[in-house]
Design a protein around this motif. Sequence first.
Motif, PDB file in Angstrom:
ATOM      1  N   SER A  25       8.130  -0.431   7.801  1.00 26.68           N
ATOM      2  CA  SER A  25       8.151  -0.358   9.259  1.00 26.68           C
ATOM      3  C   SER A  25       8.173   1.095   9.702  1.00 26.68           C
ATOM      4  N   LEU A  29       1.566   5.051  11.261  1.00 20.83           N
ATOM      5  CA  LEU A  29       0.699   6.025  11.923  1.00 20.83           C
ATOM      6  C   LEU A  29       1.528   7.202  12.416  1.00 20.83           C
ATOM      7  N   ASN A  31       3.859   8.741  10.933  1.00 25.14           N
ATOM      8  CA  ASN A  31       4.040   9.766   9.910  1.00 25.14           C
ATOM      9  C   ASN A  31       2.747  10.486   9.571  1.00 25.14           C
ATOM     10  N   PHE A 233      10.528   7.125  17.122  1.00 23.90           N
ATOM     11  CA  PHE A 233       9.319   6.347  16.857  1.00 23.90           C
ATOM     12  C   PHE A 233       9.119   6.181  15.358  1.00 23.90           C
ATOM     13  N   SER A 234       9.295   7.285  14.635  1.00 19.75           N
ATOM     14  CA  SER A 234       9.023   7.255  13.211  1.00 19.75           C
ATOM     15  C   SER A 234      10.025   6.372  12.468  1.00 19.75           C
ATOM     16  N   LEU A 235      11.271   6.356  12.922  1.00 18.05           N
ATOM     17  CA  LEU A 235      12.270   5.505  12.248  1.00 18.05           C
ATOM     18  C   LEU A 235      12.257   4.080  12.806  1.00 18.05           C
ATOM     19  N   GLN A 239      13.435  -0.370  19.112  1.00 16.57           N
ATOM     20  CA  GLN A 239      12.283  -1.215  19.407  1.00 16.57           C
ATOM     21  C   GLN A 239      12.534  -2.653  18.964  1.00 16.57           C
ATOM     22  N   SER A 327       3.765  -1.374   9.545  1.00 13.14           N
ATOM     23  CA  SER A 327       4.534  -1.077  10.763  1.00 13.14           C
ATOM     24  C   SER A 327       4.215  -2.097  11.852  1.00 13.14           C
ATOM     25  N   SER A 330       6.214  -5.189  11.837  1.00 13.62           N
ATOM     26  CA  SER A 330       7.580  -5.045  12.363  1.00 13.62           C
ATOM     27  C   SER A 330       7.597  -4.883  13.879  1.00 13.62           C
ATOM     28  N   LEU A 331       6.435  -4.562  14.446  1.00 20.99           N
ATOM     29  CA  LEU A 331       6.368  -4.454  15.906  1.00 20.99           C
ATOM     30  C   LEU A 331       6.133  -5.812  16.554  1.00 20.99           C
TER      31      LEU A 331
HETATM   32  N1  PHE Z   1       7.649   3.725  12.767  1.00 18.97           N
HETATM   33  C1  PHE Z   1       6.291   3.390  12.935  1.00 18.97           C
HETATM   34  C2  PHE Z   1       5.409   4.590  12.665  1.00 18.97           C
HETATM   35  O1  PHE Z   1       5.882   5.647  12.390  1.00 18.97           O
HETATM   36  C3  PHE Z   1       5.973   2.843  14.287  1.00 18.97           C
HETATM   37  C4  PHE Z   1       6.961   1.885  14.809  1.00 18.97           C
HETATM   38  C5  PHE Z   1       7.666   2.204  15.953  1.00 18.97           C
HETATM   39  C6  PHE Z   1       7.207   0.688  14.162  1.00 18.97           C
HETATM   40  C7  PHE Z   1       8.632   1.343  16.435  1.00 18.97           C
HETATM   41  C8  PHE Z   1       8.155  -0.174  14.646  1.00 18.97           C
HETATM   42  C9  PHE Z   1       8.876   0.160  15.787  1.00 18.97           C
HETATM   43  O2  PHE Z   1       4.221   4.502  12.731  1.00 18.97           O
END
Ligand code: PHE
Length: 452
Positions: A25, A29, A31, A233-235, A239, A327, A330-331
Motif C-alpha cells: 500500500s 506511484l 515513491n 501520501f507515501s505512508l 486515508q 497501492s 488499498s485505496l
Molecule cells: N502510498 C501510496 C503511494 O505512495 C498511495 C496511497 C495513498 C495508497 C493513500 C493508499 C492510501 O503511491
Amino acid sequence: MAVKPASEHAHWSSRWAFIMAAVGSAVGLGNIWKFPYEANSGGGGAFVLIYLGFVFLIGVPLLVAELSLGRRGQLSPIRSMEKVAKEEGRRTAWSLIGWSGVIGSFIVISYYSVVGGWTLSYMIQTVLGNLQGITGEEAVAGFDALVTNPWMPLVWHGLFMGITVGIVLRGIEGGLEKAVTLLMPALFILLIGMVIYAGVTGDFAAAVSFLFQPDWSKLDADVILSALGQSFFSLSLAQGSIMVYGSYLTRQVKVGKAAVTIAAADSGVALLAGLAIFPIVFAYGLTPGKEEGLVFQTLPIAFGQMTGGVVIGTLFFGLLTVAAITSAISLLEPSVSYLAETDKFGRKKAAFIMGGAAFAFGSFSSLGYGILSDVTIFGQSIIGFKTYLTNNLMMPMAGLFTALFVGWFVSRKAMMDELAMEEPWFRVWYFLVRFICPTAIAVIFYHVVIGF
Ligand code: PHE
C-alpha cells in the motif's frame, strides 16, 4: 441495513502477508513517480531530509495509531472509529476521521487509476519497442499525445481500475494477499536490479549528491507542507487504508515493530527509486523534467538511447505498474469494506459499485489533460485540485485529529494494552503522538492555509 458482527471480519493469514500488504500500500506511484519530482522541485537533499524527519517523527506514530484503532475496532474505518469512540465514552462524531479517510481514498483512487493507466500504457509501449531511439521532442510529444487523447487515457484508466476491482472482489486471503505476496518480492528484485544497472552505467555520484546534498535556499513553508503531504501520501496515512488493513490484524502482531518496518521499507524504496532514476537522467545529460514528466517524458529518452533499453524500460514500467496496483487495492478497500460489512452488499457487489463509481469520477481527471484541460478548480487542473485537497488539506487534518484522539481521548491504559509495547518505546510513542504530531501538523497547516 444490519452490520455483520466483527467476528465475521476477515484476517490476514500471517504477519508476512500483512507486512507485504501494508508495504504494498505504502510503496506506489508516490515513491517512484512523485517522490523524485517533489525532491527535485524542493531542492534535492533539503526536501529529502525534512521528508525523512516527518516519516519517522510523525508518520510512524500515526501508523501505530491507525493500525491499533483498526485492530481494536475489527470493522471498516468508519465503524471502527465509531465503536472505539463509544467504548471510550466519547462522541461518535470521531467517526468523521473514518469518513474523511473513506472519502479521501475514493478521491485518490479516482485519479491514481488514471496515472496507473498511463504506466500500463508505457509498459506496453516499451515492450513493443515503440520508444526505441526517440528524441527528447518525440518523448515529450508522445506523452502529450497520450494524455490529451480524448479516449485512450479512459481505456487505460478503465483497464487499471478493472485489474484493481478484480483483485479486491476476491477478498483478503483470496485476492489481496495472493497479489501482494507475489508482486511485492518481484518489485524489490526489479528495483534492486534497476539501481545496480543505474549504478554501473549511470552517473551515480551526481545522483547521490543531488539527493543528499541539501540546498536550503529552496526551502519555504510550501515545500515543508509538501514534504509533510508527501510523507502522509507515501505512508498511505489518513486515508482509511492503513486502518482497514489494521482491522484484519490479529492480536499477535506487534503493531509498533510493524509500523517501523513499513516506514523503513517505504522510504527505502523512495530513495532507491531516486537512485535508479537520477543516475540515468544525469548520465544522458537530461535535466529532470518538471512534475509528471520526469518518469514519462525524461526517462523514455534514456531508455530509447541505451543498449538493452527495451528490457530495462519494460522492467521499469512493469515495476511502476506493480507498485501502483498494490497501492490501488488499498485505496479501494476502505470504501468496499464499509459496504461489504453490511448484509445488503456482498464483497463482489461492493467492489463493482465502488470501482465503477471511482472510474466514473476519475474520468474527469483522465480527460483533464485533453478535452477538459480548460477546466480549472480554484486555478488548478482537476488532478492538481484533487491532489491539493487530499494531500495538503484532508490528510493533515485527519492525521491531526487521529493524533488528538489516541493521545487525549482514548485512555492511556487502553492504548498500552492494545499496543503491548515495551518500555521505553511506549512512552516515546505516547509523547510523539500526544505532543509532537498535533503541534507539528497544526503549525505547518496554520502557516500555509492561514498564511503569514
Ligand atoms: N502510498 C501510496 C503511494 O505512495 C498511495 C496511497 C495513498 C495508497 C493513500 C493508499 C492510501 O503511491
